[in-house]
Design an enzyme around this catalytic site. Sequence first.
Site, PDB file in Angstrom:
ATOM      1  N   HIS A 138     -49.807  28.370  12.511  1.00  0.00           N
ATOM      2  CA  HIS A 138     -48.877  29.447  13.475  1.00  0.00           C
ATOM      3  C   HIS A 138     -49.333  30.750  12.960  1.00  0.00           C
ATOM      4  O   HIS A 138     -48.718  31.868  12.945  1.00  0.00           O
ATOM      5  CB  HIS A 138     -47.605  29.381  13.317  1.00  0.00           C
ATOM      6  CG  HIS A 138     -46.622  30.135  14.197  1.00  0.00           C
ATOM      7  ND1 HIS A 138     -45.541  29.874  14.452  1.00  0.00           N
ATOM      8  CD2 HIS A 138     -46.990  30.886  15.160  1.00  0.00           C
ATOM      9  CE1 HIS A 138     -44.844  30.596  15.975  1.00  0.00           C
ATOM     10  NE2 HIS A 138     -46.286  31.210  15.798  1.00  0.00           N
ATOM     11  N   ARG A 160     -46.032  26.962  22.112  1.00  0.00           N
ATOM     12  CA  ARG A 160     -45.212  26.838  20.913  1.00  0.00           C
ATOM     13  C   ARG A 160     -44.747  24.826  20.717  1.00  0.00           C
ATOM     14  O   ARG A 160     -45.719  24.336  21.947  1.00  0.00           O
ATOM     15  CB  ARG A 160     -43.686  27.344  21.599  1.00  0.00           C
ATOM     16  CG  ARG A 160     -43.557  28.727  22.107  1.00  0.00           C
ATOM     17  CD  ARG A 160     -42.992  28.863  19.831  1.00  0.00           C
ATOM     18  NE  ARG A 160     -42.519  29.975  19.974  1.00  0.00           N
ATOM     19  CZ  ARG A 160     -43.265  31.195  19.585  1.00  0.00           C
ATOM     20  NH1 ARG A 160     -44.333  30.790  19.289  1.00  0.00           N
ATOM     21  NH2 ARG A 160     -43.129  32.852  20.039  1.00  0.00           N
TER      22      ARG A 160
HETATM   23  P1  NDP Z   1     -46.220  36.516  28.836  1.00  0.00           P
HETATM   24  O1  NDP Z   1     -44.430  36.186  29.509  1.00  0.00           O
HETATM   25  O2  NDP Z   1     -46.513  37.969  29.598  1.00  0.00           O
HETATM   26  O3  NDP Z   1     -46.968  35.621  29.893  1.00  0.00           O
HETATM   27  C1  NDP Z   1     -46.118  34.063  30.201  1.00  0.00           C
HETATM   28  C2  NDP Z   1     -46.583  33.185  31.045  1.00  0.00           C
HETATM   29  O4  NDP Z   1     -46.597  32.392  31.604  1.00  0.00           O
HETATM   30  C3  NDP Z   1     -46.989  34.003  32.815  1.00  0.00           C
HETATM   31  O5  NDP Z   1     -47.809  33.922  33.018  1.00  0.00           O
HETATM   32  C4  NDP Z   1     -45.884  32.615  33.362  1.00  0.00           C
HETATM   33  O6  NDP Z   1     -45.689  33.153  35.081  1.00  0.00           O
HETATM   34  C5  NDP Z   1     -46.007  32.108  32.772  1.00  0.00           C
HETATM   35  N1  NDP Z   1     -44.438  30.743  33.449  1.00  0.00           N
HETATM   36  C6  NDP Z   1     -44.004  30.939  32.500  1.00  0.00           C
HETATM   37  N2  NDP Z   1     -42.983  29.779  33.081  1.00  0.00           N
HETATM   38  C7  NDP Z   1     -43.736  29.105  33.916  1.00  0.00           C
HETATM   39  C8  NDP Z   1     -43.591  27.985  34.496  1.00  0.00           C
HETATM   40  N3  NDP Z   1     -42.568  27.816  33.939  1.00  0.00           N
HETATM   41  N4  NDP Z   1     -44.495  27.424  35.408  1.00  0.00           N
HETATM   42  C9  NDP Z   1     -46.087  27.900  35.276  1.00  0.00           C
HETATM   43  N5  NDP Z   1     -45.936  29.232  35.048  1.00  0.00           N
HETATM   44  C10 NDP Z   1     -45.038  29.817  33.544  1.00  0.00           C
HETATM   45  O7  NDP Z   1     -46.089  35.485  28.071  1.00  0.00           O
HETATM   46  P2  NDP Z   1     -47.053  36.146  26.438  1.00  0.00           P
HETATM   47  O8  NDP Z   1     -48.526  35.991  27.796  1.00  0.00           O
HETATM   48  O9  NDP Z   1     -47.073  37.540  25.925  1.00  0.00           O
HETATM   49  O10 NDP Z   1     -46.866  35.120  25.431  1.00  0.00           O
HETATM   50  C11 NDP Z   1     -46.521  33.719  25.758  1.00  0.00           C
HETATM   51  C12 NDP Z   1     -46.297  32.868  24.657  1.00  0.00           C
HETATM   52  O11 NDP Z   1     -47.749  32.715  24.054  1.00  0.00           O
HETATM   53  C13 NDP Z   1     -45.331  33.313  23.707  1.00  0.00           C
HETATM   54  O12 NDP Z   1     -43.840  33.456  24.812  1.00  0.00           O
HETATM   55  C14 NDP Z   1     -45.529  32.525  22.780  1.00  0.00           C
HETATM   56  O13 NDP Z   1     -44.505  31.873  22.617  1.00  0.00           O
HETATM   57  C15 NDP Z   1     -46.862  32.543  22.422  1.00  0.00           C
HETATM   58  N6  NDP Z   1     -47.475  33.147  21.444  1.00  0.00           N
HETATM   59  C16 NDP Z   1     -48.204  32.377  20.421  1.00  0.00           C
HETATM   60  C17 NDP Z   1     -48.904  33.080  19.078  1.00  0.00           C
HETATM   61  C18 NDP Z   1     -49.047  32.370  17.970  1.00  0.00           C
HETATM   62  O14 NDP Z   1     -49.157  32.958  16.973  1.00  0.00           O
HETATM   63  N7  NDP Z   1     -49.443  30.567  18.013  1.00  0.00           N
HETATM   64  C19 NDP Z   1     -48.521  34.706  18.804  1.00  0.00           C
HETATM   65  C20 NDP Z   1     -47.570  35.383  20.519  1.00  0.00           C
HETATM   66  C21 NDP Z   1     -47.337  34.924  21.351  1.00  0.00           C
HETATM   67  P3  NDP Z   1     -45.752  34.493  35.790  1.00  0.00           P
HETATM   68  O15 NDP Z   1     -46.797  34.931  35.774  1.00  0.00           O
HETATM   69  O16 NDP Z   1     -45.297  34.183  37.042  1.00  0.00           O
HETATM   70  O17 NDP Z   1     -44.114  34.863  34.772  1.00  0.00           O
HETATM   71  C1  OXD Z   2     -44.823  35.003  18.843  1.00  0.00           C
HETATM   72  C2  OXD Z   2     -45.824  33.852  17.756  1.00  0.00           C
HETATM   73  O1  OXD Z   2     -44.415  34.738  19.578  1.00  0.00           O
HETATM   74  O2  OXD Z   2     -46.378  34.909  16.647  1.00  0.00           O
HETATM   75  O3  OXD Z   2     -45.453  36.613  18.676  1.00  0.00           O
HETATM   76  O4  OXD Z   2     -45.748  33.450  17.549  1.00  0.00           O
END
Ligand code: NDP
Ligand code: OXD
Length: 312
Positions: A275, A227
């Site tokens: 994005h 983000r």
């Molecule tokens: P998940 O919830 O599956 O994974 C999030 C990861 O981040 C987990 O490994 C989690 O750790 C880790 N995490 C969260 N908080 C912390 C912290 N404080 N310290 C260390 N690690 C942390 O999410 P997704 O993989 O599905 O998606 C991730 C992000 O990607 C979305 O939230 C979104 O913002 C972004 N995104 C962007 C897109 C784009 O087009 N640019 C499209 C889709 C998503 P743990 O495993 O230990 O819980």
């Molecule tokens: C999502 C994104 O969160 O597109 O899926 O950023």
Amino acid sequence: MAPLTLAFRSTSDHAEKWGAALAKLVPDLVFVPWQDVSDPAAIDAALCWRPPEGWLASLPNLRLVHSLGAGVDHVLADRRYPAHVPLVRLVDPLMTRAMTEFVAFQVLRLHLKEPAYRRQQRDRLWQQHFPPSAADRRVGILGVGEMGGAVAASLVALGFDVAGWSRTPKDQPGVACFAGDAALPDFLARSEILVCLLPLTPATEGILSAACFAQMPRGAGIINVGRGRHLVERDLLAALDSGQLSEAVLDVFPTEPLPEDHPFWTHDRIVVTPHVAALTNPATASLVVAENLRRLARGEPWPDRVDIASGY
Ligand code: NDP
Ligand code: OXD
């Protein structure tokens, strides 16, 4: 069982496409674009992207909020979010696949010095750079969840030396796993290319900052597909000016679309994409949403329910 009524609200997703896709999958669903909601009390579920503050709270019998994206920061930004209502995020294997392609492409670009060759071409400069082998290129993934885990696996398959950082410990084949704040410095110290795939939460906001860049190897590159608010923009500009960072690929921004006069548009060490790393596709995402609506009807739990307290 009474048919479910679903309210749809987004300015960036197509209500008609979603309505048509869901009608095929959940035949008795009543699909209502938000402008057509005449009886807020009749709404059982909401499917939304960036709902305006207070809209969800105005639906008194809501039993499910479904995000139109994998991230949910756009929903939880609503300070009046009705905390008793389950929030489910979109986990679509096709989006995960798209993310692995996007990140692999950008990692390969930075690894092979493609941005430098584009600048050299502009300057008619014939200069060869000898890249290390992928096995000697250290890539770090911030966030090894659904997307980060798949991205890490795809980079391992390409032969890169991959590490991941998460909140809780992980054990992923071929990936050096780091967990928790105490492990962050060691993880950063080895990240020549850093990919941000964290959710935006109070704990992760501003993580891509001067302090982070200073701990990375000099000349490292960053790829932010998490983000916009993960990044402290002025710190990035300073790190690129000083040479601490060499390149940045940015897919997400605090204000989208990126304002026309923003300095990132013309910076020759920043690649801006609008994005698009993993776009929500109604053709496949509707299958996931339909299953989650069936779970609501059957009273079953959702595997991708968000922990509202932790924000992801
Ligand atoms: P998940 O919830 O599956 O994974 C999030 C990861 O981040 C987990 O490994 C989690 O750790 C880790 N995490 C969260 N908080 C912390 C912290 N404080 N310290 C260390 N690690 C942390 O999410 P997704 O993989 O599905 O998606 C991730 C992000 O990607 C979305 O939230 C979104 O913002 C972004 N995104 C962007 C897109 C784009 O087009 N640019 C499209 C889709 C998503 P743990 O495993 O230990 O819980
Ligand atoms: C999502 C994104 O969160 O597109 O899926 O950023």
